[in-house]
Design an enzyme around this catalytic site. Structure first.
Site, short mmCIF file in Angstrom:
data_model
loop_
_atom_site.label_atom_id
_atom_site.label_comp_id
_atom_site.label_asym_id
_atom_site.label_seq_id
_atom_site.Cartn_x
_atom_site.Cartn_y
_atom_site.Cartn_z
N GLY A 117 0.79 -1.24 0.00
CA GLY A 117 0.00 0.00 0.00
C GLY A 117 0.82 1.28 0.00
N SER A 118 2.09 1.22 -0.44
CA SER A 118 2.88 2.46 -0.43
C SER A 118 2.33 3.46 -1.45
CB SER A 118 4.36 2.18 -0.67
OG SER A 118 4.59 1.75 -1.98
N ASN A 119 1.80 2.99 -2.57
CA ASN A 119 1.19 3.91 -3.54
C ASN A 119 -0.11 4.49 -2.99
OD1 ASN A 119 2.69 4.10 -6.25
ND2 ASN A 119 2.83 1.93 -5.69
N LYS A 167 -16.84 -14.65 -9.43
CA LYS A 167 -16.21 -13.34 -9.59
C LYS A 167 -17.27 -12.24 -9.69
CE LYS A 167 -12.59 -11.04 -12.14
NZ LYS A 167 -11.17 -11.26 -12.10
N MET A 204 -3.62 -7.09 -7.20
CA MET A 204 -3.07 -8.15 -8.04
C MET A 204 -4.17 -9.10 -8.52
SD MET A 204 -0.20 -6.88 -8.00
CE MET A 204 1.23 -7.81 -8.47
N ARG A 205 -5.08 -8.53 -9.30
CA ARG A 205 -6.25 -9.30 -9.72
C ARG A 205 -6.79 -8.68 -11.01
NH1 ARG A 205 -8.95 -12.79 -6.97
NH2 ARG A 205 -7.56 -12.57 -5.20
N LEU A 206 -7.27 -9.53 -11.90
CA LEU A 206 -7.89 -8.98 -13.13
C LEU A 206 -9.26 -8.42 -12.79
CD1 LEU A 206 -7.09 -11.66 -15.88
CD2 LEU A 206 -6.07 -9.39 -15.59
N ASN A 217 -4.59 2.00 -13.41
CA ASN A 217 -3.66 1.07 -12.74
C ASN A 217 -2.24 1.58 -12.91
OD1 ASN A 217 -2.75 -1.43 -11.54
ND2 ASN A 217 -2.17 -2.13 -13.58
N HIS A 269 1.79 0.12 -13.08
CA HIS A 269 2.54 -1.11 -13.29
C HIS A 269 4.03 -0.79 -13.33
CE1 HIS A 269 3.17 -5.26 -14.47
NE2 HIS A 269 4.03 -4.81 -15.36
C1 GAR Z 1 3.71 -1.44 -7.27
O1 GAR Z 1 5.06 -1.49 -7.66
C2 GAR Z 1 2.80 -1.56 -8.46
O2 GAR Z 1 3.32 -0.95 -9.60
C3 GAR Z 1 2.71 -3.05 -8.63
O3 GAR Z 1 2.61 -3.54 -7.32
C4 GAR Z 1 3.36 -2.68 -6.45
C5 GAR Z 1 2.49 -2.35 -5.24
O4 GAR Z 1 3.23 -1.66 -4.28
N1 GAR Z 1 1.59 -3.43 -9.42
C6 GAR Z 1 1.61 -4.44 -10.31
O5 GAR Z 1 2.56 -5.16 -10.47
C7 GAR Z 1 0.33 -4.60 -11.12
N2 GAR Z 1 0.49 -5.55 -12.16
P1 GAR Z 1 2.49 -0.92 -3.08
O6 GAR Z 1 1.50 -1.94 -2.49
O7 GAR Z 1 3.57 -0.58 -2.11
O8 GAR Z 1 1.77 0.27 -3.62
#
Ligand code: GAR
EC number: 2.1.2.2
Length: 194
Positions: free
Chosen positions: A11-13, A64, A89-91, A106, A108
């Site tokens: 959850g840092s983002n 789903k 991390m889910r479609l 999203n 990535h």
């Molecule tokens: C991030 O690096 C994001 O780009 C990636 O998961 C991490 C989550 O970090 N997302 C994917 O790979 C999506 N396919 P966070 O939980 O610290 O925000």
């Protein structure tokens, strides 16, 4: 604009986006965090940041569609207008995609279309690329597909190990995502006023 963040992990983002809201850099409010994992560290951040958080675990639903209908109910109760996936991390399925058309974004950790899917940083590192980066895109039914909104490159130095690349990527994410969220909000505002 009323925002929801979806996360599965650290959850840092999510925290970076809440920080940008508090700093006045995003014209919106994070109404709610949706988490598909009960042990995600993002939940602790939500508590500290006083953001309501909901754990909805897909395996507890018959399908789903049922899972996403439950998510939708939470989103509607908070009048959410834009969904921000941040390490979710889910479609995303048809139920959410059709309820939030062009309103799900999203982030990535690669320069898409290179290295979609899991462990994009590891994939890029193992491939030996000298430049990787971060992509923010609108979400469609595919895995890390959908129209690209913003990208920023990250240089991989010969002396970097995977952890160093990860640190650089995360630093870029924490500035690029809030900035891009604000651009998307401005765009949506223009579309609504047209
Ligand atoms: C991030 O690096 C994001 O780009 C990636 O998961 C991490 C989550 O970090 N997302 C994917 O790979 C999506 N396919 P966070 O939980 O610290 O925000």
């Amino acid at each position: 604009m009323k925002l929801a963040v979806f996360a599965s992990g650290s959850g840092s983002n999510f925290e970076a986006i809440v920080g940008a809201v508090h700093a006045g850099d995003i014209a919106g409010t994070v109404q709610v965090l949706i988490c598909d994992k009960g042990d995600a560290f993002a939940l602790e951040r939500a508590e500290r940041l006083c953001i309501p958080a909901y754990v909805l675990e897909p395996r507890k639903y018959g399908s789903k569609v049922e899972y996403e209908e439950a998510v939708l109910q939470v989103l509607r109760s908070y009048e959410v207008e834009l969904i921000i996936l941040a390490g979710y991390m889910r479609l995303v399925g048809d139920t959410l995609l059709s309820a939030y058309e062009n309103r799900i974004i999203n982030i990535h950790p690669s320069l898409l279309p290179a290295f979609p899917g899991l462990d994009a940083i590891g994939q890029a590192f193992d491939a030996g690329v000298k430049i990787t980066g971060v992509t923010v895109h609108y979400v469609d039914a595919g895995m890390d597909t959908g129209p690209i909104i913003a990208q920023e490159a990250v240089k991989v130095e010969d002396s970097d190990n995977k952890e160093a690349v990860q640190r650089k990527i995360q630093a870029v994410e924490h500035s690029l995502y809030p900035k891009t969220v604000q651009h998307v909000i401005e765009d949506l505002g223009r579309r609504i006023n047209q």
